[in-house]
Design a protein around this motif. Structure first.
Motif, PDB file in Angstrom:
ATOM      1  N   UNK A   1       0.838  -1.199   0.000  1.00 41.91           N
ATOM      2  CA  UNK A   1       0.000   0.000   0.000  1.00 41.91           C
ATOM      3  C   UNK A   1       0.873   1.248   0.000  1.00 41.91           C
ATOM      4  N   UNK A   2       1.935   1.221   0.815  1.00 37.03           N
ATOM      5  CA  UNK A   2       2.858   2.355   0.847  1.00 37.03           C
ATOM      6  C   UNK A   2       3.486   2.588  -0.521  1.00 37.03           C
ATOM      7  N   UNK A   3       3.894   1.517  -1.191  1.00 39.18           N
ATOM      8  CA  UNK A   3       4.493   1.653  -2.521  1.00 39.18           C
ATOM      9  C   UNK A   3       3.479   2.183  -3.535  1.00 39.18           C
ATOM     10  N   UNK A   4       2.266   1.711  -3.474  1.00 40.63           N
ATOM     11  CA  UNK A   4       1.230   2.204  -4.391  1.00 40.63           C
ATOM     12  C   UNK A   4       0.956   3.678  -4.130  1.00 40.63           C
ATOM     13  N   UNK A   5       0.976   4.071  -2.878  1.00 46.01           N
ATOM     14  CA  UNK A   5       0.758   5.482  -2.547  1.00 46.01           C
ATOM     15  C   UNK A   5       1.918   6.337  -3.031  1.00 46.01           C
ATOM     16  N   UNK A   6       3.135   5.822  -2.841  1.00 41.68           N
ATOM     17  CA  UNK A   6       4.310   6.641  -3.139  1.00 41.68           C
ATOM     18  C   UNK A   6       4.640   6.731  -4.598  1.00 41.68           C
ATOM     19  N   UNK A   7       4.650   5.579  -5.280  1.00 40.51           N
ATOM     20  CA  UNK A   7       5.060   5.579  -6.674  1.00 40.51           C
ATOM     21  C   UNK A   7       6.509   6.034  -6.829  1.00 40.51           C
ATOM     22  N   UNK A   8       6.939   6.288  -8.041  1.00 45.36           N
ATOM     23  CA  UNK A   8       8.336   6.681  -8.277  1.00 45.36           C
ATOM     24  C   UNK A   8       8.736   7.992  -7.611  1.00 45.36           C
ATOM     25  N   UNK A   9       7.787   8.873  -7.369  1.00 47.56           N
ATOM     26  CA  UNK A   9       8.135  10.182  -6.809  1.00 47.56           C
ATOM     27  C   UNK A   9       8.313  10.160  -5.291  1.00 47.56           C
ATOM     28  N   UNK A  10       7.905   9.046  -4.647  1.00 49.54           N
ATOM     29  CA  UNK A  10       8.052   8.924  -3.190  1.00 49.54           C
ATOM     30  C   UNK A  10       8.717   7.578  -2.881  1.00 49.54           C
ATOM     31  N   UNK A  11      10.005   7.453  -3.127  1.00 53.27           N
ATOM     32  CA  UNK A  11      10.653   6.149  -2.967  1.00 53.27           C
ATOM     33  C   UNK A  11      11.027   5.778  -1.532  1.00 53.27           C
ATOM     34  N   UNK A  12      10.953   6.730  -0.609  1.00 46.54           N
ATOM     35  CA  UNK A  12      11.449   6.500   0.749  1.00 46.54           C
ATOM     36  C   UNK A  12      10.337   6.013   1.675  1.00 46.54           C
ATOM     37  N   UNK A  13      10.669   5.038   2.508  1.00 46.78           N
ATOM     38  CA  UNK A  13       9.789   4.549   3.570  1.00 46.78           C
ATOM     39  C   UNK A  13      10.571   4.622   4.870  1.00 46.78           C
ATOM     40  N   UNK A  14       9.985   5.225   5.891  1.00 44.07           N
ATOM     41  CA  UNK A  14      10.653   5.382   7.179  1.00 44.07           C
ATOM     42  C   UNK A  14      10.157   4.332   8.166  1.00 44.07           C
ATOM     43  N   UNK A  15      11.085   3.788   8.943  1.00 44.96           N
ATOM     44  CA  UNK A  15      10.774   2.883  10.043  1.00 44.96           C
ATOM     45  C   UNK A  15      11.666   3.253  11.218  1.00 44.96           C
ATOM     46  N   UNK A  16      11.380   2.682  12.375  1.00 42.98           N
ATOM     47  CA  UNK A  16      12.078   3.080  13.585  1.00 42.98           C
ATOM     48  C   UNK A  16      13.184   2.095  13.953  1.00 42.98           C
ATOM     49  N   UNK A  17      14.234   2.613  14.524  1.00 40.16           N
ATOM     50  CA  UNK A  17      15.258   1.750  15.098  1.00 40.16           C
ATOM     51  C   UNK A  17      14.631   0.874  16.183  1.00 40.16           C
ATOM     52  N   UNK A  18      15.103  -0.358  16.270  1.00 37.56           N
ATOM     53  CA  UNK A  18      14.589  -1.390  17.176  1.00 37.56           C
ATOM     54  C   UNK A  18      13.243  -1.945  16.742  1.00 37.56           C
ATOM     55  N   UNK A  19      12.762  -1.560  15.552  1.00 35.65           N
ATOM     56  CA  UNK A  19      11.469  -2.054  15.080  1.00 35.65           C
ATOM     57  C   UNK A  19      11.553  -3.527  14.708  1.00 35.65           C
ATOM     58  N   UNK A  20      10.430  -4.226  14.891  1.00 37.30           N
ATOM     59  CA  UNK A  20      10.260  -5.577  14.377  1.00 37.30           C
ATOM     60  C   UNK A  20       8.904  -5.644  13.691  1.00 37.30           C
ATOM     61  N   UNK A  21       8.927  -5.986  12.386  1.00 35.67           N
ATOM     62  CA  UNK A  21       7.679  -6.068  11.627  1.00 35.67           C
ATOM     63  C   UNK A  21       7.489  -7.419  10.946  1.00 35.67           C
TER      64      UNK A  21
END
Length: 415
Positions: A134-154
């Motif tokens: 969903x994040x990739x579909x929202x971002x497309x080529x113009x929004x390539x960055x995704x932020x996550x937190x240190x110590x995260x587990x997904x």
């Protein structure tokens, strides 16, 4: 020619812990190490191993068995559904799938459930994979960055692993899906600096479970919502471990940041009460980003798992378990914090991290001592024990653990 009779049923399983573990080593991939016990049955918050030893299960399958073991409502729902209709594939749907989706939309987004849509999967990692897409579909080529937190587990599938911070999990499988950047957890200034109009989404756990049950500081989720909205990025909350009443609210963010409305929320663990199920719940524009053919799963939303989840929701409501979790969790945390050798107790409801003093030794050894004394806990970090018991845990079992913990820590400190 007739088929041979199966040599195993749950009712007739025989053997010792040692014999079963020997068979395990010869048959199962070594992804989890050697299991400490072979569990053969459970009832409520108690389980028994192959040698007949009884334990109070204060981990609940890592926050999964929210109604404990063999809960009558869950057994009845699964039995009735399996006896009526099991798997049907997603070429079709079922009343259970639709009803569950309606319930989850309302639980996650009580003020906006009419605009919410649900994708049903089989696990938390799968729910986060769907959120990543969903994040990739929202971002497309113009929004390539995704932020996550240190110590995260997904999760440990490739997309979920790209969002998971721990190097030991990530490095053996690199290169992972790209574009993910990690920022310090709870640091609003770091988030503000990293945010921009090229960010597709921010992934956040309201309480970081594998980091030692560490809630994000007050105000962080509100700031995350403000900054993502201003930048046009999605706010995605991973409630896989914290959702479904675990903290005393249906969702941890309802408790920790009641004014925050995320774009996407992921669920699993307690959702099925032990049956494998996950869910990705999105609202507004994010709910329509995945179209036909862009995502799918063979088993997701199957009638049996959906019926189990509906039984969990109904039981939490009818037995007023949210109130019970808050009451017991607050009292228990205060009593645990007073035990000598405990430095702090973090978390909310019945998701708690017990910080240990250096003098009592590594958490893994403390957990092993507690297991020998009849209590199952988990050490997610060298200085932390994690408690995530069934939501039906009794006062007597909670109090018994407090007494035993004090005895174990006192003995270790004196050794």
């Amino acid at each position: 020619m007739t088929s041979p009779e199966p040599d195993f049923t749950a009712a007739t399983a025989t053997g010792t812990n040692e014999s079963w573990r020997g068979r395990y080593a010869d048959a199962v991939m070594n992804t989890f190490g050697t299991p400490s016990r072979v569990l053969v049955r459970g009832r409520g918050a108690h389980v028994w191993d192959a040698d007949g030893n009884e334990y109070v299960d204060l981990l609940a399958g890592i926050a999964v068995n929210c109604l404990g073991h063999a809960h009558p409502a869950l057994v009845a729902a699964v039995t009735e559904q399996l006896g009526t209709l099991g798997h049907i594939s997603n070429l079709f749907t079922s009343p259970a799938q639709i009803t569950l989706a309606e319930n989850l939309a309302e639980l996650v987004y009580p003020e906006a459930h009419g605009d919410a849509r649900v994708f049903l999967a089989n696990s938390g990692a799968e729910a986060n994979e769907a959120a990543f897409k969903i994040a990739r579909r929202h971002g497309g080529p113009s929004r390539p960055r995704v932020l996550a937190l240190e110590e995260a587990f997904h999760g440990r599938t490739m997309g979920a692993l790209a969002l998971t911070h721990k190097a030991a999990y990530r490095e053996p499988f690199e290169p992972l899906p790209g574009g993910v950047e990690f920022i310090p957890a709870g640091d609003v200034d770091a988030l503000r600096e990293a945010m921009g109009d090229d960010v597709a989404a921010l992934f956040v756990e309201p309480i970081q479970g594998e980091a030692g049950v560490r809630p994000l500081p007050a105000g962080y989720l509100e700031a995350a919502r403000e900054l993502t909205s201003a930048a046009g990025a999605l706010l995605i909350l991973d409630e896989v471990q914290t959702g479904m009443g675990r903290t005393g609210a249906w969702m941890a963010h309802h408790l920790l940041a009641p004014g925050v409305v995320p774009d996407v929320v992921t669920l699993a663990k307690g959702l099925g009460g032990g049956m494998p199920i996950g869910a990705t719940v999105a609202v507004g524009a994010a709910a329509g980003l995945l179209g036909p053919g862009q995502h799918g799963t063979t088993f997701g939303g199957n009638p049996v798992a959906a019926a189990a989840a509906l039984a969990v929701i109904d039981t939490i409501r009818s037995q007023r378990l949210l109130e019970r979790v808050t009451e017991l969790g607050d009292r228990w945390a205060a009593e645990l914090a007073a035990v000598s050798g405990v430095t702090e107790v973090r978390g909310a409801g019945l998701l708690r991290g017990i910080g240990l003093a250096d003098a009592v030794g590594p958490a893994a050894q403390v957990a092993a001592d507690l297991e020998r004394r009849g209590f199952i806990v988990n050490p997610p970090r060298p200085d932390t024990l994690r408690l995530a018991p069934p939501l039906i845990l009794s006062d007597d079992d909670a109090d018994g653990f407090t007494v035993t913990l004090a005895d174990v820590l006192g003995g270790r400190a004196a050794a």
